[in-house]
Design a protein around this motif. Structure first.
Motif: not given
Length: 301
Positions: A163-167, A174-178
């Motif tokens: 959902e964050l990637v879509t947003l 960065s999201y995938e690393k976290n």
């Protein structure tokens, strides 16, 4: 010395400083206003958003830690933050959502709702019951406490990442690393649970409200709730429960912090057990889950 000339210079410098300060303040306000808002139902979901996004978003939590989600009513300021949100991350089985979500959607037609319980194998919960200072409510048939299982929490984390990637696609890497870092932490907690709980002498534990159904299922434990069908237990049931606890050797009674301890104190006294408060709605999921694991392990020592 030309005092007028020096005064004019000083005045010009001061004006420049004030002007720069004004630009800085405007820039700061602009930066703050550009932060996107996400609404979530409970603190453990905020933890997912914060960990995966790196605290990139302003997160509006509808039900605070320690509040009773079944009877909680959102404040006007929370509803304003919902109106600013592009995304709502929730668990549709929570009674708070069953009560309020239709209203929220109707008033915010552009708001995207994502149900984080999708993909989770649900277990039945209690139906109509009375708790949280004796307010009546209904659980909707399925146990909503999915986040208390490390396996389920990973499913929720994956859905949150998507959902964050879509947003905000530009921050995907960065999201995938976290996310990988978060999953490693969840896996670590899972490994600790398996190590400490696999060989417990006493596989049964007593809890006031049956919030650890998924946790117990994952680790081969048996949850016994003091609540009976979601209601304060009858006297004969309590007598049987006291006898069972003594027979099994249960020495610790778990209770969520949002519930009244008066009944538990009397029961624990009869059993000869200690009371272990747990926070099932805590923001720091890693810490709270580790506490539950250690409490179950210590109860068997």
């Amino acid at each position: 010395m030309n005092y007028r000339k020096e005064f004019r210079k000083a005045t010009a410098v001061l004006a420049a400083i004030v002007l720069i300060g004004g630009f800085t303040a405007c820039s700061s306000k602009s930066t703050e206003s550009n932060r996107k808002t996400i609404t979530v139902s409970i603190p453990p979901i905020k933890y997912l958003v914060d960990r995966i996004s790196g605290n990139e978003f302003d997160v509006n939590v509808m039900v605070a830690t320690g509040a009773c989600q079944e009877t909680y009513e959102p404040t006007p300021s929370q509803m304003k933050d919902v109106a600013k949100s592009k995304l709502y991350l929730g668990i549709s089985e929570l009674e708070f959502e069953q009560k309020w979500l239709n209203n929220i959607k109707a008033n915010n037609p552009e708001l995207k709702y994502a149900n984080l319980s999708e993909g989770v194998k649900m277990v039945e919960g209690s139906c109509s019951h009375e708790e949280c200072e004796e307010h009546e409510h209904h659980h909707g048939g399925m146990d909503p406490h999915i986040w208390l299982s490390p396996a389920n929490y990973k499913v929720m984390a994956t859905a949150t990442l998507n959902e964050l990637v879509t947003l905000n696609p530009k921050n995907k890497s960065s999201y995938e690393k976290n996310f990988k870092s978060l999953v490693a932490s969840i896996d670590s907690i899972d490994a600790i649970a398996k190590s400490k709980l696999a060989n417990l002498k006493i596989k049964k534990f007593i809890i006031y409200h049956p919030a650890l159904s998924y946790f117990a299922r994952d680790y081969g434990l048996e949850q016994i709730s003091i609540e009976q069908d979601g209601k304060e237990p009858a006297a004969d049931y309590m007598k049987r429960l006291v006898s069972q606890a003594k027979e099994v050797g249960i020495k610790t009674i778990f209770v969520q912090k949002e519930f009244d301890l008066s009944l538990i104190k009397s029961f624990a006294g009869e059993v000869g057990a200690t009371i272990e408060p747990i926070n099932t709605f805590a923001y720091d999921w890693l810490e709270s889950t580790n506490h539950i694991i250690n409490a179950l392990y210590s109860a068997n020592q």
